[in-house]
Design an enzyme around this catalytic site. Sequence first.
Site, PDB file in Angstrom:
ATOM      1  CE  LYS A 113      -4.510  -1.523   1.441  1.00  0.00           C
ATOM      2  NZ  LYS A 113      -5.655  -1.414   2.301  1.00  0.00           N
ATOM      3  CE  LYS A 194      -6.319  -9.354  -1.169  1.00  0.00           C
ATOM      4  NZ  LYS A 194      -7.717  -8.949  -1.160  1.00  0.00           N
ATOM      5  CE  LYS A 197     -13.453  -4.545   1.548  1.00  0.00           C
ATOM      6  NZ  LYS A 197     -12.563  -3.646   2.253  1.00  0.00           N
TER       7      LYS A 197
END
Length: 332
Positions: A113, A194, A197
């Site tokens: 991130k 993966k 969201k």
Amino acid sequence: MRKKRVFSGIQPSGTLHIGNYLGAIRQWLVEQKYKEGYFCIVDMHAITVPQDPEILRRRVRELAAVYLASGLDPRYSTIFVQSHVPAHAEACWILNCVTPVGWLERMTQYKSKAQQGASVSAGLLDYPVLQAADILLYDTDEVPVGEDQKQHVELSRDIAQRFNRLYGETFVLPEAVIPTSGSRIRAFNEPSRKMSKSEAQIRGHAVNLIDEPDEIRLTIQQAVTDSGREILFSDDPHRAGINNLLEVYELFTGLDRQAIEVHFAGKGYGVLKKELIEVVVEALRPIRERYYKLLANPAEIDQILRAGAEKARAVAEPKLFQMKKRVGFLIT
Ligand code: ATP
Ligand code: LTN
């Protein structure tokens, strides 16, 4: 005997996809009546990256509706919003002071991130300590999560152990519970990664929990596979796309792997996709219907969240009090 305590949470940071459901929520529903479950909407974690305030507020209610629509039952489980229980922030501070920065800098979610974002907040680095506070405040035994959260749960355990060593036995050591199948559902458009969201709005990436049948159909029809023809479970990275479709089929039908392979023997990828579409559409239909019904009555959701916060505070506050005594705060 004390019931097993279960704690888990999801950030209200986007639309939930079937990966969140199959990796995490589905496990929360198992034995709901026989375990003491705390299921949190972790809004304080969500603001570690920039959020629009109005959108965040709306998403908190939406996520509560998803929890309920998926089958969490407030008669058995405690459903609450993290920021409604200030003990989480206070416990996080105390745990910060026993956590070496080096432990946080090694976290893979932080590293990825931090690479993506323009500026990195102190909160983003501290994210796993807040997660440890969430878990440890409830004397949690089990933390049902997808595979990507294993490292964070292990860190919570390390922090608990360190605190126990420094200040005396205080925390139960939590254990991550990762499903053997479905712990890492892959993106339909890019099976090497993966399902996430934050990318769920990208066309073809994910089937979202509240997608309409047409959207589900389109996403699965276009799912990336390979040039092979055998429909078999496999961990070969070149066959990740087809394995992913099979895993989703397995989890939504509850059939065992061998029966699935026999069922699809000699059939093509097109048949698998067609059957999978039917299975997913039918599995998500009741969730979607309940979701919209619940959202039409926000006052009822708010009432459930208020009651949940009260129940959560009744457990978290005494634990925080114990932490404060242990570290030497003056209690007057
Ligand atoms: P973001 O993209 O915002 O990081 P996310 O999709 O990774 O979101 P989280 O809120 O981080 O979702 O995760 C909620 C829960 O869902 C966690 O228990 C996580 O392990 C699980 N989970 C997330 N993605 C998947 C996936 N692709 N397969 C299985 N479980 C998943
Ligand atoms: N980091 C988790 C969300 C989360 C969580 C928790 C999960 C916050 N606190 C406590 C389990 C237990 C994630 O899924 N991104």
